[in-house]
Design a protein around this motif. Structure first.
Motif, mmCIF file in Angstrom:
data_model
loop_
_atom_site.group_PDB
_atom_site.id
_atom_site.type_symbol
_atom_site.label_atom_id
_atom_site.label_comp_id
_atom_site.label_asym_id
_atom_site.label_seq_id
_atom_site.Cartn_x
_atom_site.Cartn_y
_atom_site.Cartn_z
ATOM 1 N N LYS A 166 0.838 -1.207 0.000
ATOM 2 C CA LYS A 166 0.000 0.000 0.000
ATOM 3 C C LYS A 166 0.869 1.254 0.000
ATOM 4 C CE LYS A 166 -3.659 -2.379 2.568
ATOM 5 N NZ LYS A 166 -4.474 -2.580 1.339
ATOM 6 N N ARG A 167 0.206 2.379 -0.210
ATOM 7 C CA ARG A 167 0.931 3.648 -0.234
ATOM 8 C C ARG A 167 1.489 4.008 1.146
ATOM 9 N NH1 ARG A 167 -3.327 4.762 -3.767
ATOM 10 N NH2 ARG A 167 -4.569 5.754 -2.138
ATOM 11 N N GLU A 224 -3.889 0.440 -4.876
ATOM 12 C CA GLU A 224 -3.554 -0.552 -3.859
ATOM 13 C C GLU A 224 -4.261 -1.885 -4.074
ATOM 14 O OE1 GLU A 224 -2.637 2.553 -0.176
ATOM 15 O OE2 GLU A 224 -4.555 1.484 -0.268
#
Length: 259
Positions: A166-167, A224
Motif C-alpha cells: 500500500k501507499r 492498492e
C-alpha cells in the motif's frame, strides 16, 4: 529406524550398486560401440552428470553450513516483512555464468540484464567467509569491455512482499557491496498495478560499504487493490573493467510514519 525405513534404504542401496555396475560396463564397452550408440550414451551420461552435480552442490553446501540459524534474517524494527533473495540465502545451480547473456537467470527471483553485444560479463556465486558477513553466499560480477548502454541485476519480490502493498509502506533495500572501482548506480523499485507500472528511483555510488535505501510509496499513485508484482533493478553506470561483489542483498517492508 523402523523396519520399513531400513528395507527402503537397503533397496535404494542395491539399486545404486546396480546403476554403478551398469555404467562401469558401459565404459568398458564404449570402445566397441557404433557412433549412434555412442551419441545416445553421451546424452544419457551428460543428463545424469547434470543431476549428480546439482545434488552434490546442494549436499556440500548444506554440510559446509550445518547450523540452520546461520544466515537467518531478523525483521528490522517495525517491519512486517523481510527477505534475502535466493542467490544470497542458499546455493544456486549452476553457480556461474561465463559471457552471461541478456536475461541470464541466476535463480527464479534474480536475473541479469544488459545490452552489451560482446557479452563480456561473468557472474558467479561464491561463499562468504568474513566473520561479519550476514549472508552465507555472495554474487560476484566481473565486467571486462562493455559497449552496452545498461547493465542491471533485477530481483523480484516474492508474493508475501508484494501482496497487500500500500501507499503507507516503505520498501527498504540493504546492500553490502565491494567494488574494485567506485561506480554510480541507480536502484529502481517497480510496482505493477493493473496495466500500469509505477517506478521509484534512487541514485548512489557503489563502493566497499553497506548502504540502506528506502522507497517511500506515500507519494505514489499506485492502485492498492491492483498490485500484482514488484521488483527492484540495481542498474550499474559505466561498469567496464570492474569487479563488483554483492556480499548481501536484503529487502524489508514497514509502515511509513503517519504525519
Amino acid at each position: 529406524m523402523t523396519v520399513a525405513a531400513g528395507l527402503r534404504r537397503e533397496v535404494a542401496e542395491a539399486l545404486d550398486r546396480r546403476a554403478e555396475r551398469r555404467w562401469e560396463r558401459a565404459a568398458e564397452m564404449a570402445g566397441a560401440l557404433d557412433l549412434a550408440s555412442l551419441e545416445n550414451l553421451r546424452f544419457r551420461a551428460r543428463s545424469l552428470r547434470t543431476r549428480l552435480d546439482r545434488a552434490l552442490h546442494l549436499v556440500e553446501a548444506r554440510l559446509s553450513q550445518p547450523d540452520e540459524a546461520a544466515g537467518r534474517l531478523a525483521l528490522p524494527l517495525h517491519a512486517d516483512w523481510a527477505w534475502r533473495p535466493t542467490p544470497w540465502a542458499g546455493p544456486v545451480f549452476p553457480t556461474g555464468h561465463a559471457a552471461a547473456a541478456d536475461g541470464t537467470e541466476v535463480s527464479p527471483d534474480t536475473k541479469l540484464f544488459h545490452d552489451c553485444p560482446l557479452m563480456e560479463c561473468n557472474l558467479h556465486q561464491v561463499r562468504n567467509t568474513g566473520t561479519e558477513d550476514g549472508a552465507p553466499y555472495a554474487l560476484a560480477l566481473d565486467v571486462l569491455g562493455f559497449e552496452g548502454s545498461f547493465l542491471s541485476l533485477a530481483v523480484e519480490l516474492p508474493d508475501d512482499g508484494s501482496d497487500g502493498l500500500k501507499r503507507r509502506h516503505v520498501i527498504g533495500v540493504t546492500l553490502d557491496i565491494a567494488a574494485e572501482q567506485p561506480l554510480e548506480f541507480f536502484a529502481r523499485l517497480n510496482v505493477r498495478h493493473g496495466p500500469n507500472t509505477e517506478q521509484f528511483v534512487l541514485e548512489g555510488t557503489l563502493k566497499d560499504a553497506r548502504q540502506e535505501l528506502e522507497f517511500d510509496l506515500g507519494y505514489s499513485s499506485i492502485d492498492e487493490g491492483m498490485v500484482t508484482r514488484a521488483w527492484v533493478d540495481l542498474i550499474l553506470e559505466g561498469p567496464e573493467m570492474n569487479r563488483v561483489l554483492f556480499r548481501d542483498v536484503t529487502m524489508s517492508r514497514r509502515p511509513r510514519a503517519e504525519l
